[in-house]
Motif scaffolding. Structure first.
Motif, PDB file in Angstrom:
ATOM      1  N   SER A  66       5.673 -11.665  -6.108  1.00 34.18           N
ATOM      2  CA  SER A  66       4.566 -12.108  -5.584  1.00 34.18           C
ATOM      3  C   SER A  66       4.003 -11.332  -4.360  1.00 34.18           C
ATOM      4  CB  SER A  66       4.790 -13.631  -4.850  1.00 34.18           C
ATOM      5  OG  SER A  66       5.958 -13.440  -3.731  1.00 34.18           O
ATOM      6  N   GLU A  67       4.821 -10.304  -4.285  1.00 34.78           N
ATOM      7  CA  GLU A  67       4.310  -9.258  -2.968  1.00 34.78           C
ATOM      8  C   GLU A  67       3.233  -8.395  -3.433  1.00 34.78           C
ATOM      9  OE1 GLU A  67       4.737  -9.599   0.420  1.00 34.78           O
ATOM     10  OE2 GLU A  67       6.240 -11.312  -0.174  1.00 34.78           O
ATOM     11  N   ILE A  68       2.081  -7.982  -2.689  1.00 34.92           N
ATOM     12  CA  ILE A  68       1.110  -6.885  -3.136  1.00 34.92           C
ATOM     13  C   ILE A  68       0.922  -6.011  -2.003  1.00 34.92           C
ATOM     14  CG2 ILE A  68      -0.769  -8.275  -2.367  1.00 34.92           C
ATOM     15  CD1 ILE A  68      -1.893  -6.776  -4.967  1.00 34.92           C
ATOM     16  N   HIS A  69       1.012  -4.601  -2.242  1.00 33.72           N
ATOM     17  CA  HIS A  69       0.695  -3.794  -1.144  1.00 33.72           C
ATOM     18  C   HIS A  69      -0.566  -2.679  -1.707  1.00 33.72           C
ATOM     19  CE1 HIS A  69       2.018  -0.257   1.493  1.00 33.72           C
ATOM     20  NE2 HIS A  69       1.839   0.673   0.555  1.00 33.72           N
ATOM     21  N   TYR A  70      -1.512  -2.779  -0.716  1.00 33.49           N
ATOM     22  CA  TYR A  70      -2.703  -1.865  -1.142  1.00 33.49           C
ATOM     23  C   TYR A  70      -2.303  -0.520  -0.511  1.00 33.49           C
ATOM     24  CZ  TYR A  70      -5.022  -6.119  -2.822  1.00 33.49           C
ATOM     25  OH  TYR A  70      -5.425  -6.990  -3.504  1.00 33.49           O
ATOM     26  N   SER A  71      -2.692   0.401  -1.329  1.00 30.13           N
ATOM     27  CA  SER A  71      -2.728   1.831  -0.978  1.00 30.13           C
ATOM     28  C   SER A  71      -3.913   2.481  -1.422  1.00 30.13           C
ATOM     29  CB  SER A  71      -1.399   2.547  -1.366  1.00 30.13           C
ATOM     30  OG  SER A  71      -0.277   2.125  -0.920  1.00 30.13           O
ATOM     31  N   ARG A  72      -4.351   3.480  -0.782  1.00 25.14           N
ATOM     32  CA  ARG A  72      -5.550   4.249  -0.984  1.00 25.14           C
ATOM     33  C   ARG A  72      -4.931   5.504  -1.936  1.00 25.14           C
ATOM     34  NH1 ARG A  72      -9.269   7.896   2.632  1.00 25.14           N
ATOM     35  NH2 ARG A  72     -11.282   7.665   1.412  1.00 25.14           N
ATOM     36  N   ILE A  73      -5.815   5.784  -2.892  1.00 29.57           N
ATOM     37  CA  ILE A  73      -5.366   6.828  -3.939  1.00 29.57           C
ATOM     38  C   ILE A  73      -5.990   8.259  -3.328  1.00 29.57           C
ATOM     39  CG2 ILE A  73      -6.050   7.793  -6.165  1.00 29.57           C
ATOM     40  CD1 ILE A  73      -6.351   5.044  -7.039  1.00 29.57           C
ATOM     41  N   GLN A  74      -5.182   9.023  -3.154  1.00 30.29           N
ATOM     42  CA  GLN A  74      -5.435  10.525  -2.683  1.00 30.29           C
ATOM     43  C   GLN A  74      -5.943  11.276  -3.823  1.00 30.29           C
ATOM     44  OE1 GLN A  74      -2.442  11.954   0.249  1.00 30.29           O
ATOM     45  NE2 GLN A  74      -3.446  14.191  -0.095  1.00 30.29           N
ATOM     46  N   ARG A  75      -4.909  11.281  -4.971  1.00 33.96           N
ATOM     47  CA  ARG A  75      -5.119  12.064  -6.122  1.00 33.96           C
ATOM     48  C   ARG A  75      -4.805  11.474  -7.444  1.00 33.96           C
ATOM     49  NH1 ARG A  75      -0.936  14.794  -8.326  1.00 33.96           N
ATOM     50  NH2 ARG A  75       0.732  14.843  -6.941  1.00 33.96           N
ATOM     51  N   ILE A  76      -5.345  11.786  -8.282  1.00 35.93           N
ATOM     52  CA  ILE A  76      -4.969  11.169  -9.636  1.00 35.93           C
ATOM     53  C   ILE A  76      -4.967  12.355 -10.830  1.00 35.93           C
ATOM     54  CG2 ILE A  76      -5.338   9.891 -11.784  1.00 35.93           C
ATOM     55  CD1 ILE A  76      -6.920   7.894  -9.848  1.00 35.93           C
ATOM     56  N   THR A  77      -3.676  12.792 -11.198  1.00 34.70           N
ATOM     57  CA  THR A  77      -3.663  14.019 -12.217  1.00 34.70           C
ATOM     58  C   THR A  77      -3.113  13.131 -13.571  1.00 34.70           C
ATOM     59  OG1 THR A  77      -2.935  15.059 -10.175  1.00 34.70           O
ATOM     60  CG2 THR A  77      -2.492  16.068 -12.617  1.00 34.70           C
TER      61      THR A  77
END
Length: 132
Positions: A66-77
């Motif tokens: 039930s936990e959620i952690h939001y992160s900003r995407i720096q890069r996608i490869t």
């Protein structure tokens, strides 16, 4: 339930921001605390249709129970295979507690699980998503 077995609270979305995607990435109970503590900075995701829409600079939810952690995407490869991903990415960023062989097995298993649950969709390998 003891204090040690509880999951840490994740970071909420910054005020005024919204998740640019409805995609949330589910992770294991072992990985979630490492991501929240920033010991893991790269998560893997099967390159399916919704995941390919993610862009650098957007926010993604990392979910466990039930936990959620939001992160900003720096890069996608994007990588065509699990072997290519494990060979190219720093294993300490993927999981500091596993060997390259264990990481390879986990990535291949992720692809197999996706194909089993979604037989009509053909994923295009794996994505390495670096979080900030």
């Amino acid at each position: 339930m003891t204090r040690h077995s509880e999951l840490p609270k994740g970071n909420p979305l910054p005020y005024g921001r919204s998740a640019e995607s409805i995609l949330s990435i589910a992770v294991s109970e072992r990985h979630y605390p490492l991501i929240v503590a920033r010991r893991i900075s790269v998560v893997t995701e099967v390159a399916h249709r919704e995941a390919r829409r993610l862009r650098a600079g957007s926010y993604v939810g990392i979910v466990c129970k039930s936990e959620i952690h939001y992160s900003r995407i720096q890069r996608i490869t994007a990588y065509a295979s699990a072997a290519e991903l494990v060979k190219s990415e720093n294993p300490r960023w993927l999981d500091p507690e596993q060997t390259s062989l264990q990481l390879l097995g986990a990535c291949q298993q992720q692809l197999v699980f996706f194909r089993t649950r979604n037989p009509a969709e053909q994923p295009r390998g794996l994505l390495a998503i670096e979080l900030t």
